[in-house]
Design a protein around this motif. Structure first.
Motif, mmCIF file in Angstrom:
data_model
loop_
_atom_site.group_PDB
_atom_site.id
_atom_site.type_symbol
_atom_site.label_atom_id
_atom_site.label_comp_id
_atom_site.label_asym_id
_atom_site.label_seq_id
_atom_site.Cartn_x
_atom_site.Cartn_y
_atom_site.Cartn_z
ATOM 1 N N ALA A 292 -6.490 6.961 0.398
ATOM 2 C CA ALA A 292 -5.101 7.304 0.698
ATOM 3 C C ALA A 292 -4.194 6.996 -0.490
ATOM 4 O O ALA A 292 -3.283 7.771 -0.820
ATOM 5 N N VAL A 293 -4.443 5.862 -1.153
ATOM 6 C CA VAL A 293 -3.653 5.509 -2.339
ATOM 7 C C VAL A 293 -3.933 6.500 -3.459
ATOM 8 O O VAL A 293 -3.012 6.961 -4.140
ATOM 9 N N HIS B 143 -12.666 -0.755 2.982
ATOM 10 C CA HIS B 143 -11.340 -0.372 2.496
ATOM 11 C C HIS B 143 -11.388 0.968 1.758
ATOM 12 O O HIS B 143 -10.439 1.315 1.049
ATOM 13 N N GLU C 56 -3.703 2.516 6.957
ATOM 14 C CA GLU C 56 -4.998 1.924 6.641
ATOM 15 C C GLU C 56 -4.861 0.441 6.299
ATOM 16 O O GLU C 56 -5.691 -0.378 6.692
ATOM 17 N N ALA C 57 -3.803 0.101 5.567
ATOM 18 C CA ALA C 57 -3.592 -1.297 5.176
ATOM 19 C C ALA C 57 -3.322 -2.178 6.387
ATOM 20 O O ALA C 57 -3.770 -3.335 6.444
ATOM 21 N N ALA D 204 0.831 -1.209 0.000
ATOM 22 C CA ALA D 204 0.000 0.000 0.000
ATOM 23 C C ALA D 204 0.864 1.256 0.000
ATOM 24 O O ALA D 204 0.558 2.235 -0.688
ATOM 25 N N ARG D 205 1.937 1.227 0.784
ATOM 26 C CA ARG D 205 2.823 2.391 0.863
ATOM 27 C C ARG D 205 3.428 2.699 -0.507
ATOM 28 O O ARG D 205 3.462 3.857 -0.948
ATOM 29 N N ARG E 153 -0.387 7.310 5.217
ATOM 30 C CA ARG E 153 -1.778 7.001 5.537
ATOM 31 C C ARG E 153 -2.208 5.685 4.886
ATOM 32 O O ARG E 153 -2.970 4.906 5.491
ATOM 33 N N ALA E 154 -1.719 5.415 3.682
ATOM 34 C CA ALA E 154 -2.053 4.152 3.014
ATOM 35 C C ALA E 154 -1.535 2.970 3.817
ATOM 36 O O ALA E 154 -2.231 1.963 3.986
ATOM 37 N N ALA F 184 0.795 3.952 -3.182
ATOM 38 C CA ALA F 184 0.410 5.362 -3.079
ATOM 39 C C ALA F 184 1.307 6.251 -3.926
ATOM 40 O O ALA F 184 0.907 7.346 -4.336
ATOM 41 N N LEU G 120 -3.946 -3.974 -5.373
ATOM 42 C CA LEU G 120 -3.246 -3.005 -4.525
ATOM 43 C C LEU G 120 -1.752 -3.293 -4.498
ATOM 44 O O LEU G 120 -0.924 -2.398 -4.712
ATOM 45 N N LEU H 201 -8.569 3.296 2.684
ATOM 46 C CA LEU H 201 -7.312 2.814 2.116
ATOM 47 C C LEU H 201 -7.209 3.239 0.651
ATOM 48 O O LEU H 201 -6.171 3.756 0.218
#
Length: 235
Positions: free
Chosen positions: A198-199, A192, A210-211, A107-108, A206-207, A111, A152, A195
């Motif tokens: 944020a992405v 989600h 959330e993940a 997720a990080r 934030r991603a 984004a 994702l 999430l």
């Protein structure tokens, strides 16, 4: 001790390759029982010992599972998934921890690297998932939720991370199936949406939070100490 020339087991290797192809292609479905030894011997035109060695090797790799008195079953479709299943076994907590490690980083990175097409795919998955939740359609929820997380991680554009996640996809699907309860009111199910937002906003921190957040909640419910949802490296 001096090294000696290794003996090549050509027939065994060929049988292993053929069985692996039948498993990975889905010809022999996950969870299904494979043909009995006598049938494999006749079909492959090799001896019983060759078949047994091949099955034993694939069992050690985690692709097959030999159940005494019941036969041999397909346990995983690739070696990575097989290894995860052997290491984690039926322990949901361990599977969730592995998911968390990969999905938070996925997720990080997503984004920063996601494309508009990937955002559209994730949005479509969530819309279908939410509809399935409202309809209490467990199979559709499992399929769309798993696909959302796959896209994702794919949006991270990190080929090593993607390969690792693909390797545990069966375990991910299993964990989603185990944790989804159709009896819970739709509004109480994990969403989600934050999430995805944020992405879409390009916010790596934030991603990642959330993940990891919803997985932390599941782990906490199992009596597991909640992990920090923050990424380990500064943004």
């Amino acid at each position: 001790m001096p090294l000696v020339t290794a003996k090549r087991t050509g027939l065994v290797d060929q049988v292993i390759a053929q069985i692996r192809e039948l498993v990975t292609s889905g010809e022999w479905p996950l969870g299904e029982k494979i043909p009995p030894e006598a049938e494999l011997v006749a079909a492959l035109g090799v001896g019983r010992n060759t078949v047994r060695e091949a099955v034993r090797a694939l069992s050690h790799a985690g692709l097959l599972e030999v159940r005494q008195g019941d036969g041999t079953f397909v346990r995983a479709t690739n070696e990575i998934s097989g290894a995860v299943r052997k290491l984690c076994g039926p322990e949901l907590r361990q599977i969730l921890e592995v998911r968390r490690a990969l999905e938070v980083e996925g997720a990080r990175l997503a984004a920063r690297a996601r494309t508009e097409e990937e955002l559209r795919q994730m949005s479509d998955c969530l819309a279908e998932r939410d509809t399935a939740v409202r309809n209490r359609d467990s199979e559709a929820v499992i399929t769309t939720d798993t696909e959302f997380h796959r896209v994702l991680v794919a949006a991270s554009h990190n080929p090593v991370l993607i390969s690792l996640y693909d390797g545990i996809r069966e375990a991910v699907t299993s964990s989603v199936a185990t944790t989804f309860n159709p009896e819970i009111p739709p509004e109480q199910h994990v969403s989600h949406t934050a999430l995805l937002t944020a992405v879409r906003d390009g916010d790596p921190r934030r991603a990642a939070e959330e993940a990891g957040g919803f997985l932390d909640e599941l782990l906490a419910q199992m009596g597991t100490e909640s992990l920090s949802a923050k990424p380990s490296t500064p943004e």
